[in-house]
Design an enzyme around this catalytic site. Structure first.
Site, PDB file in Angstrom:
ATOM      1  N   TYR A   1      48.870  49.865  38.238  1.00 24.99           N
ATOM      2  CA  TYR A   1      48.362  48.558  38.686  1.00 24.99           C
ATOM      3  C   TYR A   1      47.818  47.747  37.518  1.00 24.99           C
ATOM      4  O   TYR A   1      47.546  48.281  36.444  1.00 24.99           O
ATOM      5  CB  TYR A   1      47.303  48.734  39.774  1.00 24.99           C
TER       6      TYR A   1
ATOM      7  N   TYR B   1      40.328  45.976  50.051  1.00 24.60           N
ATOM      8  CA  TYR B   1      40.828  44.659  49.684  1.00 24.60           C
ATOM      9  C   TYR B   1      40.497  43.672  50.810  1.00 24.60           C
ATOM     10  O   TYR B   1      41.235  43.536  51.797  1.00 24.60           O
ATOM     11  CB  TYR B   1      42.335  44.677  49.449  1.00 24.60           C
TER      12      TYR B   1
END
Length: 328
Positions: free
Chosen positions: A204, A57
């Site tokens: 998620y 990320y």
């Protein structure tokens, strides 16, 4: 905020976890670091005590931001940190899977440094790597657990067959698959398997890249580099069908005095086998909504109406497969 016990973690965790993919900026149009740190602090102060992140990320950026926030929060709020490993990148931003023991040994040290921790609560294989025997990866994680560097072993984006192979060498405490109103493939095998095996799920994509917030219109566009630019759901006729379904959900959410996002998260949390849902945010204002996603339930007649809307509006759902990184 509702809480739940998950394997190998002493503290009960909030059923809403803060997801930090957007805090990396990459594939989401950039990031304001100060705002991201404030979002983390606000989440923790509001009762969210589990944060999910990953090196990929923002190529380390999200973990660094989480680490800075943890230092500001200090010891006043116990926080469970989940991060991942198994994806490598080069200077061109090209990403490949790599779950080799050598890569894991490097990644655990890098993540501990960026996060400013001596132990990671939940350490997850980000994507299955078919080039490395799953048992080999599992054995490496088991050694990290025995060394006290991690508390729980997790996988992400794994099939039931892949988990069976992995479990020959180490236990699986958590699994992180994609799941939301529009992406329900895991209901067939994965969620029943996790229930049977006592594996907690940290799902998620609960808002489906923002589709389930209700903020998009048929003329909404996305810049180059934004993940939604390549998501089939956000293209042409597909986009219109998904927006139509969202509009049909709106009055159901309104009956409970809830936003569409809160409605979508509540629905996910009510599904058998779902332990925790990840709520992505990069600004304090985006986390406020999360506090209203638990503590209430949808009526059975509304659950039936939701399924009817989906069947009629989106007869051929599109999955999240486009997100899978290449192997090798």
């Amino acid at each position: 905020m509702d809480y739940i016990q998950i394997p190998a973690i002493a503290e009960k965790v909030s059923r809403i976890a803060l997801g930090t993919w957007v805090m990396g900026g990459w594939m989401w149009g950039g990031i304001d670091e100060k705002e991201a740190i404030q979002a983390i602090i606000k989440a923790v102060e509001g009762g969210i005590n589990i944060i999910d992140t990953a090196p990929i990320y923002g190529f380390g950026k999200a973990e660094e931001i989480v680490g800075k926030a943890l230092r500001l929060i200090g010891k006043s709020h116990p926080i469970v940190i989940a991060t991942k490993f198994g994806l490598e990148w080069n200077q061109f931003g090209e990403i490949r899977r790599n779950s080799s023991p050598t890569r894991i040994k490097q990644e655990i040290e890098d993540s501990l440094r960026r996060l400013g921790l001596s132990v990671i609560d939940i350490y997850q294989v980000h994507w299955p790597d078919s080039k490395v025997p799953f048992e080999q990866t599992a054995e490496c994680l088991l050694r990290l657990k025995e060394q006290g560097k991690i508390r729980a072993i997790g996988v992400s984006n794994f099939s039931t067959k892949q988990m069976e192979l992995f479990k020959k060498a180490a236990p699986i405490h958590t699994n992180q698959p994609p799941y939301n109103l529009f992406e329900r493939e895991i209901e067939k095998e994965l969620l029943p398997y996790c229930i049977k095996e006592g594996i907690a799920t940290l799902t998620y994509g609960v808002l489906c890249r923002g589709l389930l917030t209700g903020k998009f219109r048929p003329d909404s566009t996305f810049p180059n580099g934004d993940l939604r630019k390549i998501d089939p759901k956000f293209q042409g006729e597909n986009f219109l069908r998904y927006l139509q379904a969202v509009e049909k959900f709106r009055p159901i959410a309104a009956r409970y005095g809830k936003s569409l996002a809160q409605f979508a998260a509540c629905w996910a949390l009510m599904q058998p086998g779902v332990s925790v849902v990840l709520w992505g945010a990069r600004r304090p204002s985006q986390i406020e909504e999360a506090f209203g996603a638990t503590g209430w339930r949808l009526a059975q007649e509304d659950l039936r109406m939701i399924d009817k809307i989906l069947t009629e509006t989106i007869p051929q759902p599109i999955g999240p497969e486009f997100m899978a990184p290449i192997e090798g």
